[in-house]
Write an enzyme that holds these catalytic residues in place. Sequence first.
Site, mmCIF file in Angstrom:
data_model
loop_
_atom_site.group_PDB
_atom_site.id
_atom_site.type_symbol
_atom_site.label_atom_id
_atom_site.label_comp_id
_atom_site.label_asym_id
_atom_site.label_seq_id
_atom_site.Cartn_x
_atom_site.Cartn_y
_atom_site.Cartn_z
ATOM 1 C CB CYS A 195 -32.515 -71.746 -37.788
ATOM 2 S SG CYS A 195 -33.575 -70.419 -38.398
ATOM 3 C CG HIS A 215 -31.328 -69.495 -33.837
ATOM 4 N ND1 HIS A 215 -30.177 -69.507 -34.604
ATOM 5 C CD2 HIS A 215 -32.319 -69.107 -34.668
ATOM 6 C CE1 HIS A 215 -30.455 -69.123 -35.827
ATOM 7 N NE2 HIS A 215 -31.749 -68.880 -35.899
ATOM 8 C CD GLU A 275 -27.857 -71.276 -32.329
ATOM 9 O OE1 GLU A 275 -28.697 -72.159 -32.056
ATOM 10 O OE2 GLU A 275 -27.974 -70.510 -33.310
HETATM 11 N N1 GLN Z 1 -34.421 -67.440 -42.963
HETATM 12 C C1 GLN Z 1 -33.184 -68.169 -43.054
HETATM 13 C C2 GLN Z 1 -33.182 -69.129 -44.238
HETATM 14 O O1 GLN Z 1 -34.199 -69.330 -44.802
HETATM 15 C C3 GLN Z 1 -32.920 -68.964 -41.789
HETATM 16 C C4 GLN Z 1 -32.761 -68.018 -40.643
HETATM 17 C C5 GLN Z 1 -31.898 -68.525 -39.550
HETATM 18 O O2 GLN Z 1 -31.154 -69.508 -39.677
HETATM 19 N N2 GLN Z 1 -31.938 -67.815 -38.475
HETATM 20 O O3 GLN Z 1 -32.175 -69.616 -44.598
#
Ligand code: GLN
Length: 209
Positions: free
Chosen positions: A86, A180, A182
């Site tokens: 992410c 995610h 995890e």
């Molecule tokens: N929207 C976040 C970003 O752009 C990432 C979101 C996340 O890691 N769950 O940094």
Amino acid sequence: MSLTAGVVAVQGDVAEHAAAIERAAAARGREVTVREIRESGLVPDCDLLAMPGGESTTISRLVHSEGIAPEIRAHVEAGKPLLATCAGLIVASSDPNDDRVEELGLLDVGVERNAFGRQRDSFEAPLAVDGLADDDPYPAVFIRAPAIDNVDGGDAAVLASWDGRPVAVKQGPVVGTAFHPELTPDSRIHGLAFFENEAATVPVLEDAQ
Ligand code: GLN
């Protein structure tokens, strides 16, 4: 031999990644010690590394200001595995499409931050992911997730897509996911990134003898 894992811990889901790494290692009969990385000097001792989700602007600022960024690059250049999830994927990409994020350029992909829309800030999707230990769909949790762009022409291979957009890629020792892994008990993505990654070097049990 016991492995040392690092979780970049400047921000994000650190404890959850540590637990997932421990589950993936235990399932393979491996011992692992997980360290939280908040400063430079620790990454060089790590056999494997995770860069969690969180806020990519904050993570990129801190990994650069703390001197961790060049150590992450050296880790990957040495062929050791990195799982970037992410916000971690956004920081690992070559083009975060946002001037506030200083990229590491470890994956030949661009990203679109928060690509899946406001009304779908957070959702779970059954994903078909290439290279998992079996064919069961992976329960992928997306939270304000990025989509992956500009894969063509680079060296990254798409492992999974959702809504027609790539959401997991692999390039050499680096695996990046928009979701995610995890946050579910299913540790197959950690297994794929760290233990079934033919392009990455992880010390094998025999090294101890
Ligand atoms: N929207 C976040 C970003 O752009 C990432 C979101 C996340 O890691 N769950 O940094």
